[in-house]
Scaffold this motif. Structure first.
Motif, PDB file in Angstrom:
ATOM      1  N   CYS A  94      57.296   1.954 -29.646  1.00 45.22           N
ATOM      2  CA  CYS A  94      55.959   1.356 -29.765  1.00 45.22           C
ATOM      3  C   CYS A  94      56.041  -0.068 -30.307  1.00 45.22           C
ATOM      4  N   VAL A  95      56.821  -0.261 -31.355  1.00 43.67           N
ATOM      5  CA  VAL A  95      56.932  -1.587 -31.959  1.00 43.67           C
ATOM      6  C   VAL A  95      57.606  -2.572 -31.000  1.00 43.67           C
ATOM      7  N   VAL A  96      58.687  -2.144 -30.355  1.00 47.68           N
ATOM      8  CA  VAL A  96      59.376  -3.016 -29.398  1.00 47.68           C
ATOM      9  C   VAL A  96      58.435  -3.389 -28.253  1.00 47.68           C
ATOM     10  N   THR A  97      57.677  -2.431 -27.776  1.00 54.28           N
ATOM     11  CA  THR A  97      56.741  -2.699 -26.685  1.00 54.28           C
ATOM     12  C   THR A  97      55.674  -3.696 -27.103  1.00 54.28           C
ATOM     13  N   LEU A  98      55.150  -3.550 -28.304  1.00 55.40           N
ATOM     14  CA  LEU A  98      54.117  -4.480 -28.767  1.00 55.40           C
ATOM     15  C   LEU A  98      54.671  -5.894 -28.904  1.00 55.40           C
ATOM     16  N   VAL A  99      55.934  -6.010 -29.264  1.00 55.07           N
ATOM     17  CA  VAL A  99      56.555  -7.331 -29.368  1.00 55.07           C
ATOM     18  C   VAL A  99      56.794  -7.930 -27.977  1.00 55.07           C
ATOM     19  N   LEU A 100      57.239  -7.112 -27.032  1.00 54.89           N
ATOM     20  CA  LEU A 100      57.599  -7.612 -25.703  1.00 54.89           C
ATOM     21  C   LEU A 100      56.444  -7.687 -24.718  1.00 54.89           C
ATOM     22  N   MET A 101      55.302  -7.087 -25.041  1.00 50.33           N
ATOM     23  CA  MET A 101      54.227  -6.992 -24.049  1.00 50.33           C
ATOM     24  C   MET A 101      53.739  -8.348 -23.566  1.00 50.33           C
ATOM     25  N   VAL A 102      53.794  -9.359 -24.395  1.00 48.67           N
ATOM     26  CA  VAL A 102      53.323 -10.682 -24.001  1.00 48.67           C
ATOM     27  C   VAL A 102      54.191 -11.274 -22.883  1.00 48.67           C
ATOM     28  N   PHE A 103      55.457 -10.863 -22.837  1.00 48.88           N
ATOM     29  CA  PHE A 103      56.361 -11.375 -21.814  1.00 48.88           C
ATOM     30  C   PHE A 103      56.240 -10.611 -20.498  1.00 48.88           C
ATOM     31  N   MET A 104      55.565  -9.480 -20.522  1.00 50.95           N
ATOM     32  CA  MET A 104      55.470  -8.617 -19.357  1.00 50.95           C
ATOM     33  C   MET A 104      54.093  -8.662 -18.696  1.00 50.95           C
ATOM     34  N   LEU A 105      53.362  -9.725 -18.924  1.00 51.89           N
ATOM     35  CA  LEU A 105      52.023  -9.814 -18.349  1.00 51.89           C
ATOM     36  C   LEU A 105      52.102  -9.797 -16.837  1.00 51.89           C
ATOM     37  N   PRO A 106      51.209  -9.162 -16.169  1.00 53.68           N
ATOM     38  CA  PRO A 106      49.993  -8.497 -16.615  1.00 53.68           C
ATOM     39  C   PRO A 106      50.174  -7.043 -17.034  1.00 53.68           C
ATOM     40  N   ALA A 107      51.288  -6.406 -16.643  1.00 52.45           N
ATOM     41  CA  ALA A 107      51.489  -4.991 -16.985  1.00 52.45           C
ATOM     42  C   ALA A 107      51.568  -4.771 -18.494  1.00 52.45           C
ATOM     43  N   GLY A 108      51.938  -5.797 -19.238  1.00 55.64           N
ATOM     44  CA  GLY A 108      52.055  -5.688 -20.687  1.00 55.64           C
ATOM     45  C   GLY A 108      50.747  -5.327 -21.371  1.00 55.64           C
ATOM     46  N   ILE A 109      49.627  -5.625 -20.761  1.00 58.56           N
ATOM     47  CA  ILE A 109      48.338  -5.276 -21.362  1.00 58.56           C
ATOM     48  C   ILE A 109      48.197  -3.762 -21.440  1.00 58.56           C
ATOM     49  N   ALA A 110      48.482  -3.070 -20.350  1.00 59.58           N
ATOM     50  CA  ALA A 110      48.416  -1.606 -20.357  1.00 59.58           C
ATOM     51  C   ALA A 110      49.462  -1.027 -21.305  1.00 59.58           C
ATOM     52  N   ASP A 111      50.668  -1.610 -21.308  1.00 54.77           N
ATOM     53  CA  ASP A 111      51.702  -1.172 -22.254  1.00 54.77           C
ATOM     54  C   ASP A 111      51.212  -1.290 -23.691  1.00 54.77           C
ATOM     55  N   GLY A 112      50.587  -2.418 -24.000  1.00 55.00           N
ATOM     56  CA  GLY A 112      50.093  -2.644 -25.356  1.00 55.00           C
ATOM     57  C   GLY A 112      49.007  -1.661 -25.750  1.00 55.00           C
TER      58      GLY A 112
END
Length: 140
Positions: A94-112
């Protein structure tokens, strides 16, 4: 073995769903892309990421996605089985995903949203409504 808090169960199912639906689809599609001879650039026309590095290394990103998905599912299963290792894996993911989600846009929003929701549920279940003040933990 006692009954685990419902918030832990919901958090576990959130990360399992995230792992299966969002993360495991990519590595399952990779062999199809390789067998059909599709170039990364052709695949990249349909899957866009904010960073050119990720766009240019889409096949490696798909492998990484499989690793992330496997760890999410493993952690969620561990929580459902009332195992502390499952909680540890899930917290790290969860923590790693929240840190990396900004780099994975647009899918990072759902991940976050999924990882953030799971993290909040775990925090509520783990810490409850105990106060953080020093007096609450002082020896009588």
């Amino acid at each position: 073995m006692g009954r685990i808090d419902a918030r832990f169960r919901v958090a576990a199912w959130l990360v399992i769903a995230q792992g299966v639906v969002m993360e495991m689809g990519a590595p399952l599609a990779l062999p199809v892309f390789l067998v059909t001879g599709l170039d990364q650039k052709d695949v990249g026309e349909h899957f866009r990421f904010a960073l050119p590095y990720l766009q240019n290394n889409l096949y490696l990103l798909m492998i990484m996605s499989g690793i992330f998905g496997s760890l999410r599912v493993l952690g969620g299963i561990g929580i459902l089985r009332d195992r502390l290792w499952g909680l540890g894996i899930t917290l790290v993911m969860c923590v790693v995903t929240l840190v990396l989600m900004v780099f994975m846009l647009p899918a990072g929003i759902a991940d976050g949203l999924l990882s953030g929701g799971a993290l909040v549920l775990i925090a509520f279940a783990w810490f409850g409504s105990r106060p953080i003040s020093a007096r609450a933990y002082a020896e009588p």
